[in-house]
Design a protein around this motif. Structure first.
Motif, PDB file in Angstrom:
ATOM      1  N   ILE A 251      52.965  73.969  71.749  1.00  0.00           N
ATOM      2  CA  ILE A 251      53.154  73.355  70.437  1.00  0.00           C
ATOM      3  C   ILE A 251      53.767  74.429  69.546  1.00  0.00           C
ATOM      4  O   ILE A 251      53.137  75.452  69.270  1.00  0.00           O
ATOM      5  N   LEU A 252      55.007  74.217  69.122  1.00  0.00           N
ATOM      6  CA  LEU A 252      55.666  75.203  68.270  1.00  0.00           C
ATOM      7  C   LEU A 252      55.418  74.867  66.801  1.00  0.00           C
ATOM      8  O   LEU A 252      55.788  73.805  66.329  1.00  0.00           O
ATOM      9  N   GLY A 253      54.762  75.789  66.105  1.00  0.00           N
ATOM     10  CA  GLY A 253      54.418  75.571  64.707  1.00  0.00           C
ATOM     11  C   GLY A 253      52.961  75.167  64.577  1.00  0.00           C
ATOM     12  O   GLY A 253      52.379  74.560  65.489  1.00  0.00           O
ATOM     13  N   TYR A 254      52.362  75.555  63.443  1.00  0.00           N
ATOM     14  CA  TYR A 254      50.965  75.210  63.211  1.00  0.00           C
ATOM     15  C   TYR A 254      50.782  74.751  61.770  1.00  0.00           C
ATOM     16  O   TYR A 254      49.859  75.123  61.070  1.00  0.00           O
ATOM     17  N   GLY A 255      51.744  73.942  61.335  1.00  0.00           N
ATOM     18  CA  GLY A 255      51.670  73.392  59.984  1.00  0.00           C
ATOM     19  C   GLY A 255      50.974  72.049  60.000  1.00  0.00           C
ATOM     20  O   GLY A 255      50.018  71.838  60.754  1.00  0.00           O
TER      21      GLY A 255
ATOM     22  N   ALA B 198      47.494  69.574  64.039  1.00  0.00           N
ATOM     23  CA  ALA B 198      46.896  68.316  64.501  1.00  0.00           C
ATOM     24  C   ALA B 198      47.201  68.070  65.984  1.00  0.00           C
ATOM     25  O   ALA B 198      46.312  67.712  66.766  1.00  0.00           O
ATOM     26  N   HIS B 199      48.458  68.295  66.371  1.00  0.00           N
ATOM     27  CA  HIS B 199      48.826  68.082  67.781  1.00  0.00           C
ATOM     28  C   HIS B 199      48.081  69.061  68.682  1.00  0.00           C
ATOM     29  O   HIS B 199      47.532  68.682  69.720  1.00  0.00           O
ATOM     30  N   ALA B 200      48.059  70.347  68.291  1.00  0.00           N
ATOM     31  CA  ALA B 200      47.421  71.364  69.138  1.00  0.00           C
ATOM     32  C   ALA B 200      45.933  71.068  69.316  1.00  0.00           C
ATOM     33  O   ALA B 200      45.417  71.082  70.439  1.00  0.00           O
ATOM     34  N   LEU B 201      45.249  70.772  68.228  1.00  0.00           N
ATOM     35  CA  LEU B 201      43.801  70.556  68.313  1.00  0.00           C
ATOM     36  C   LEU B 201      43.474  69.234  69.021  1.00  0.00           C
ATOM     37  O   LEU B 201      42.558  69.176  69.848  1.00  0.00           O
ATOM     38  N   ASN B 202      44.206  68.185  68.714  1.00  0.00           N
ATOM     39  CA  ASN B 202      43.922  66.888  69.352  1.00  0.00           C
ATOM     40  C   ASN B 202      44.182  66.956  70.860  1.00  0.00           C
ATOM     41  O   ASN B 202      43.373  66.490  71.664  1.00  0.00           O
ATOM     42  N   LEU B 203      45.310  67.542  71.255  1.00  0.00           N
ATOM     43  CA  LEU B 203      45.615  67.643  72.681  1.00  0.00           C
ATOM     44  C   LEU B 203      44.563  68.501  73.389  1.00  0.00           C
ATOM     45  O   LEU B 203      44.077  68.146  74.456  1.00  0.00           O
ATOM     46  N   ARG B 204      44.236  69.646  72.786  1.00  0.00           N
ATOM     47  CA  ARG B 204      43.217  70.531  73.360  1.00  0.00           C
ATOM     48  C   ARG B 204      41.900  69.757  73.546  1.00  0.00           C
ATOM     49  O   ARG B 204      41.283  69.799  74.628  1.00  0.00           O
ATOM     50  N   ASP B 205      41.488  69.019  72.508  1.00  0.00           N
ATOM     51  CA  ASP B 205      40.232  68.269  72.597  1.00  0.00           C
ATOM     52  C   ASP B 205      40.321  67.107  73.588  1.00  0.00           C
ATOM     53  O   ASP B 205      39.297  66.588  74.024  1.00  0.00           O
ATOM     54  N   SER B 206      41.525  66.704  73.937  1.00  0.00           N
ATOM     55  CA  SER B 206      41.695  65.661  74.962  1.00  0.00           C
ATOM     56  C   SER B 206      41.792  66.268  76.361  1.00  0.00           C
ATOM     57  O   SER B 206      42.079  65.558  77.329  1.00  0.00           O
ATOM     58  N   GLY B 207      41.612  67.596  76.459  1.00  0.00           N
ATOM     59  CA  GLY B 207      41.589  68.238  77.769  1.00  0.00           C
ATOM     60  C   GLY B 207      42.929  68.777  78.243  1.00  0.00           C
ATOM     61  O   GLY B 207      43.059  69.200  79.397  1.00  0.00           O
TER      62      GLY B 207
ATOM     63  N   MET C 101      56.682  70.873  72.451  1.00  0.00           N
ATOM     64  CA  MET C 101      56.730  70.004  71.270  1.00  0.00           C
ATOM     65  C   MET C 101      57.141  70.858  70.075  1.00  0.00           C
ATOM     66  O   MET C 101      56.469  71.819  69.735  1.00  0.00           O
ATOM     67  N   ILE C 102      58.267  70.495  69.468  1.00  0.00           N
ATOM     68  CA  ILE C 102      58.815  71.294  68.365  1.00  0.00           C
ATOM     69  C   ILE C 102      58.345  70.737  67.024  1.00  0.00           C
ATOM     70  O   ILE C 102      58.820  69.687  66.582  1.00  0.00           O
ATOM     71  N   LEU C 103      57.402  71.440  66.402  1.00  0.00           N
ATOM     72  CA  LEU C 103      56.843  70.979  65.127  1.00  0.00           C
ATOM     73  C   LEU C 103      57.105  71.995  64.020  1.00  0.00           C
ATOM     74  O   LEU C 103      56.216  72.397  63.268  1.00  0.00           O
TER      75      LEU C 103
ATOM     76  N   ILE D  40      45.885  63.888  58.325  1.00  0.00           N
ATOM     77  CA  ILE D  40      45.212  62.616  58.621  1.00  0.00           C
ATOM     78  C   ILE D  40      45.205  62.388  60.140  1.00  0.00           C
ATOM     79  O   ILE D  40      44.247  61.826  60.685  1.00  0.00           O
ATOM     80  N   VAL D  41      46.248  62.836  60.835  1.00  0.00           N
ATOM     81  CA  VAL D  41      46.297  62.721  62.305  1.00  0.00           C
ATOM     82  C   VAL D  41      45.098  63.458  62.916  1.00  0.00           C
ATOM     83  O   VAL D  41      44.455  62.970  63.846  1.00  0.00           O
ATOM     84  N   ARG D  42      44.778  64.607  62.351  1.00  0.00           N
ATOM     85  CA  ARG D  42      43.626  65.369  62.849  1.00  0.00           C
ATOM     86  C   ARG D  42      42.306  64.717  62.411  1.00  0.00           C
ATOM     87  O   ARG D  42      41.387  64.565  63.197  1.00  0.00           O
ATOM     88  N   ARG D  43      42.227  64.348  61.148  1.00  0.00           N
ATOM     89  CA  ARG D  43      40.995  63.790  60.604  1.00  0.00           C
ATOM     90  C   ARG D  43      40.614  62.484  61.327  1.00  0.00           C
ATOM     91  O   ARG D  43      39.452  62.256  61.671  1.00  0.00           O
ATOM     92  N   GLU D  44      41.592  61.644  61.593  1.00  0.00           N
ATOM     93  CA  GLU D  44      41.327  60.372  62.273  1.00  0.00           C
ATOM     94  C   GLU D  44      40.888  60.601  63.724  1.00  0.00           C
ATOM     95  O   GLU D  44      39.988  59.942  64.226  1.00  0.00           O
TER      96      GLU D  44
END
Ligand code: NDP
Ligand code: MG
Ligand code: MG
Length: 339
Positions: free
Chosen positions: A22-26, A31-40, A78-80, A136-140
């Motif tokens: 995941i490129l970028g942590y804005g 949200a992408h990094a944490l959600n994907l990580r939490d999905s395994g 993933m370019i973010l 919101i992507v992360r919060r949801e």
């Protein structure tokens, strides 16, 4: 009718033995990094070493590497990054390090659609574009729900890009809500239109102008703020639940009659919208934005400055502080950190 996919339509086993950079942590990146990580999913975050987000991402248990190194070990990238910097980073750090056959992913079609990034044909290219802000992507996701996405495939050299795209959407939590099939062209043009003509360029100016008209006519700014801005959220919440009809149904007959007979939005407004859409479709909006960015963003910075004190914000902070639900949102650690 549009094709819509849900949880049952995607298989996370696609990610077995695969690594996602995941490129970028804005807004979207975290949200992408944490959600994907939490999905395994096996995730590595790519950031420039000077980024203020390096420590923040590590604190959240993520592996962080310089962009080139993260790309070099990834099967999906993933370019973010902000849209205006993606082409440069792609040329200098992504393309030279990309594994053969590695997939490229985007959350907005801008750079592919307008040709600022041209990946070679052997790389799958797909999009998972959340229709909501990253926080919101992360919060949801954390609440067990998801923000809907639109998904598209631009290049499919191995015939496996759709299952990969849908698995990504599932890992993001988005298939809990649904993924609508689109194309890079459709997503890019409608996204730009939505933000510049309705959601931001429309509503933001409308609220600020309404505030001016009332205060210039001698009404109290506090009252004006409530009437032309604060109540908007409640109406939008109702409209989100049950469409414009539900929002109208909940308002008085007086309000409804005023709504139906208002002369503020005219045929001329529609013509302006069509003009704006044409500039999106023919690429002139994209060119104007990117040329300004390439020159150090003088016009963008001047506009940011010019608009940084919306008139209604003369009373906004004081009034928002009166409402407990707003205080709660301000205390949201994720939001505060990257705001
Ligand atoms: P942000 O501005 O929030 O985040 C940008 C990230 O990129 C930061 O972590 C920043 O780190 C990093 N970055 C910036 N420049 C570079 C560089 N040259 N090299 C390495 N890293 C860099 O971006 P968004 O999340 O808003 O947007 C990302 C993508 O998602 C865009 O394509 C956007 O259109 C799309 N999108 C965004 C939505 C949103 O909610 N904001 C909604 C849907 C799609 P640092 O500066 O600290 O180094
Ligand atoms: Mg959008
Ligand atoms: Mg957008």
């Amino acid at each position: 009718a549009a094709t819509i996919w849900y949880e049952k339509d995607a298989d996370l086993s696609v990610f077995e033995g695969k690594k996602v950079a995941i490129l970028g942590y804005g807004s979207q990146g975290h949200a992408h990094a944490l959600n994907l990580r939490d999905s395994g999913v096996d995730v590595v975050v790519g950031l420039r070493p000077t980024s203020k987000s390096v420590d923040y991402a590590k604190e959240q248990g993520l592996e962080v590497k310089p962009v080139g190194e993260a790309v070099a070990e990834a099967d999906v990238v993933m370019i973010l990054l902000p849209d205006q910097y993606q082409a440069k980073v792609y040329k200098e750090e992504v393309e030279p390090n990309l594994k053969p056959g590695a997939a490229l992913a985007f959350a907005h079609g801008f750079n592919i659609h307008y040709g600022y990034i041209k990946p070679s044909e052997d790389h799958p290219v797909f999009m998972v574009a959340p229709k909501g802000p990253g926080h919101i992507v992360r919060r949801e996701y954390a609440a067990g729900r998801g923000v809907p996405v639109v998904v598209a495939v631009e290049q499919d050299p191995d015939g496996k890009t759709w299952p990969l795209c849908l698995a990504y959407a599932k890992a993001l939590g988005a298939l809990r809500a649904g993924a609508i099939k689109t194309t890079f062209t459709e997503e890019t043009e409608t996204d730009l239109f939505g933000e510049q003509d309705v959601l931001m360029g429309g509503i933001n100016h409308l609220c600020d102008l309404g505030f001016d008209v009332l205060t210039e006519a001698g009404y109290q700014p506090e009252i004006a703020y409530f009437e032309v801005f604060h109540e908007l959220k409640m109406l939008v919440d109702l409209a989100n639940e049950g469409g414009l009809n539900k929002a109208r149904w909940s308002c008085s007959d007086t309000a409804q009659y005023g709504d139906y007979t208002s002369t503020v939005i005219t045929e001329e407004t529609k013509k302006r919208m069509q003009y704006q859409l044409k500039r999106i479709q023919d690429g002139s909006f994209a060119k104007e934005f990117m040329d300004d960015q390439a020159a150090g963003a003088p016009k963008f910075k001047q506009l940011q400055e010019e608009y940084s004190h919306p008139h209604l914000e003369t009373v906004g902070p004081k009034l928002r502080a009166m409402f407990s639900w707003n205080n709660q949102v301000d205390a949201d650690a994720d939001m505060a950190e990257s705001f």
